[in-house]
Design an enzyme around this catalytic site. Structure first.
Site, PDB file in Angstrom:
ATOM      1  N   GLU A 120     -13.073 -28.621  -1.514  1.00  0.00           N
ATOM      2  CA  GLU A 120     -13.565 -29.929  -1.029  1.00  0.00           C
ATOM      3  C   GLU A 120     -14.565 -29.777   0.128  1.00  0.00           C
ATOM      4  O   GLU A 120     -14.457 -30.475   1.141  1.00  0.00           O
ATOM      5  CB  GLU A 120     -12.397 -30.822  -0.605  1.00  0.00           C
ATOM      6  CG  GLU A 120     -11.525 -31.221  -1.766  1.00  0.00           C
ATOM      7  CD  GLU A 120     -10.487 -32.312  -1.452  1.00  0.00           C
ATOM      8  OE1 GLU A 120     -10.374 -32.724  -0.277  1.00  0.00           O
ATOM      9  OE2 GLU A 120      -9.811 -32.748  -2.401  1.00  0.00           O
ATOM     10  N   GLU A 140      -7.275 -30.700  -8.656  1.00  0.00           N
ATOM     11  CA  GLU A 140      -6.339 -31.555  -7.898  1.00  0.00           C
ATOM     12  C   GLU A 140      -6.367 -32.929  -8.541  1.00  0.00           C
ATOM     13  O   GLU A 140      -7.430 -33.558  -8.623  1.00  0.00           O
ATOM     14  CB  GLU A 140      -6.727 -31.669  -6.418  1.00  0.00           C
ATOM     15  CG  GLU A 140      -6.437 -30.435  -5.616  1.00  0.00           C
ATOM     16  CD  GLU A 140      -6.662 -30.640  -4.116  1.00  0.00           C
ATOM     17  OE1 GLU A 140      -6.404 -31.749  -3.597  1.00  0.00           O
ATOM     18  OE2 GLU A 140      -7.125 -29.676  -3.482  1.00  0.00           O
TER      19      GLU A 140
END
Ligand code: AHR
Length: 527
Positions: A213, A331
């Site tokens: 991320e 995720e």
């Protein structure tokens, strides 16, 4: 402490923004308009043609994720002092529940944690490892569970290990050295350290994420797309210099602001000859407490993320022999409503279990491009398995994960569906009440038909047709999750009520009635 809290809250805000505005549809302030059913006459139909294939249901779609966060690792899978643990400190009850889930690939050590982690702190004699401040989640990392413990755990479970390197605050050398430590068979420094630490043979870790991320401002070492891409390219070169066979996953979009596509475009353009996957992350929730919007809206949004990323991959695959690149949804889950918020100990309910079907149906319908998926996470932290010192319980979301995973390596089929529909205000496309995916096992000649009925209160009969002929006569094996209370949850000592039922029933008149708010998997034998 302030900084970590800020990072943590940043992440939470991002999740909430993702839940409402990333879909480009709702805003947090907007009053919630009800969904409206579209008039439908006749009977719903689902038509299966085993020649209309999408792609293999990759075994890696049934992955999981173990981050150093709250009680995921310490007190979750690993508890050195617990009488419930084995000699390695692995909780035996949890280990069995993880094995029963048949987790195909396990991502570690984060997550946001990865961007501040120095893996070199987590090797060697445990009592000599340094404790460090942990900035992503405002904690202290003891480093007693490190690379060797993780890889031993993965071997014990029988799952593929997947390591996320630190491309936040970490260096390219750290990433390169990590590959050397785990994978090298040469007599070099880090490989020798591994041997000194008791492991002669390389672990041969195949899957490596190039950071986590990095598009998110909450991330330690957050970068813009250009800086990340250049850094990741050089990290990849160094890591592959040690082991050319590794598979690399680029850090893709997790921060779905208005210009989220720009991140992936730059990353893919720069890394198109290097990476094997691009990661997407999506957390959903039923913030407005509207069941049909929850499941209908999010399946459209996730489909849009996949469609857009697929197109962006195609856009950079120029030339005669472009590198194959797939999506790793590494995720995904429902997140943020109840439980211990600081530690992300979400308590899932029955409608969240249905959301698992929504995710998997979407992944199966896109089985040609989505080739890895990791539910976040495995134990205690936004997880299907919850522990305390005395035992554990299984959350309602556990059961669809375990059941869908039986379809690994089947062929995903493009089912034709005619279903009653409903409209979600401000969304251009209508949503289907019957959310369907299908897969085929050629060995057993069985079609698995996965049907989520998103109607809150209507049972929906549907004819189940086989374009190539008829179904074998006799009853059909059925797995089903249904419960009168969408909000029903489990807890310690009370985890039996939201569980699937398995039974068999004939397809009477070629039809099956899917109960309101239910998830059903039919196993249909070809005649
Ligand atoms: O899974 C929890 C967190 O969600 C992860 O650390 C991060 O990658 C994401 O924002």
């Amino acid at each position: 402490m302030r900084r970590s809290r800020h990072l943590f809250l940043g992440c939470v805000v991002a999740a909430i923004v993702a839940a409402f505005s990333a879909s480009g549809v709702l805003s947090a302030q907007a009053p919630v308009q009800p969904v409206t059913p579209i008039p439908f006459t006749g009977t719903a139909r689902i038509k299966i043609d085993i020649d209309r294939t999408i792609g293999e249901v990759d075994p890696l779609l049934f992955g999981n994720f173990a981050e150093h966060l709250g009680r995921m690792v310490y007190g979750g899978i690993y508890d050195e002092k617990s009488p419930l643990s084995d000699a390695n400190g692995f909780r035996k009850d949890v280990l069995q529940a993880v094995k029963d889930l048949d987790v195909s690939i396990l991502r570690w050590p984060g997550g946001n944690f990865a961007s501040g982690y120095n893996w070199k702190d987590g090797i060697g004699p445990k009592d000599q490892r340094p404790a460090r401040p942990e900035l992503a989640w405002n904690d202290v990392e003891s480093n007693r569970f490190g690379t060797d413990e993780f890889l031993k755990y993965a071997e014990t479970v029988g799952t593929e290990p997947y390591i996320c390197v630190n491309l936040g605050l970490g260096s390219i050398n750290d990433a390169r050295d990590w590959v050397e430590y785990t994978n090298s068979d040469k007599a070099t420094f880090w490989a020798e350290q591994r041997r000194k630490n008791g492991r002669q043979q390389p672990y041969t870790v195949k899957y490596w994420a190039l950071g986590n991320e990095i598009d998110g401002p909450w991330q330690l070492g957050h970068k813009n797309a250009e800086d990340y891409s250049k850094f990741a390219l050089e990290a990849a070169k160094a890591m592959r210099g040690i082991d050319p066979s590794i598979k690399l996953i680029a850090s893709g979009s997790s921060n779905y602001g208005a210009d989220w596509t720009l991140w992936n475009r730059t990353v893919l353009q720069t890394l198109r000859n290097t990476v094997d996957y691009i990661a997407l992350h999506t957390y959903i929730n039923n913030g407005p407490n509207d069941f049909e919007r929850y499941l209908g809206g999010w399946s459209q949004t996730i489909q849009r993320y996949i469609d857009t990323t697929r197109a962006q991959i195609r856009e950079v695959q120029t030339g005669a022999n472009p590198r194959p690149i797939y999506i790793a949804y590494d995720e995904w889950n429902v997140w943020y409503r109840t439980g211990n918020r600081e530690k992300l100990e979400e308590i899932y309910n029955f409608e969240d279990a249905l959301a698992m079907g929504m995710f998997f149906n979407t992944f199966f319908r896109n089985a040609d491009i989505v080739k890895m998926a990791n539910i976040a996470q495995m134990v205690n932290v936004i997880a299907p398995i919850m522990t305390n010192e005395k035992g554990m319980f299984l959350q309602p979301i556990y059961f669809p994960l375990a059941e869908y995973s039986k379809q690994r390596s089947n062929t995903a089929l493009d089912a034709w569906v005619s279903s009653p529909m409903f409209r979600i205000p401000q969304r251009p496309q209508a949503a289907a009440y019957l959310d369907v995916s299908a897969t085929y096992n050629a060995r057993t000649r069985e079609v698995y038909l996965n049907v989520l009925n998103k109607s809150k209160d209507k049972d929906i009969p549907a004819s189940i047709e086989n374009s190539g002929g008829s179904w074998a006569s006799g009853p059909v094996a059925i797995w089903q999750m249904n419960h009168p209370d969408l909000k029903a949850t489990h807890t310690f000592g009370d985890d039996q009520k939201v569980r699937p039922k398995t039974f068999s029933a004939p397809l009477s008149g070629g039809q099956y009635t899917f109960p309101a708010h239910s998830l059903t998997i039919l196993r249909l034998k070809l005649s």
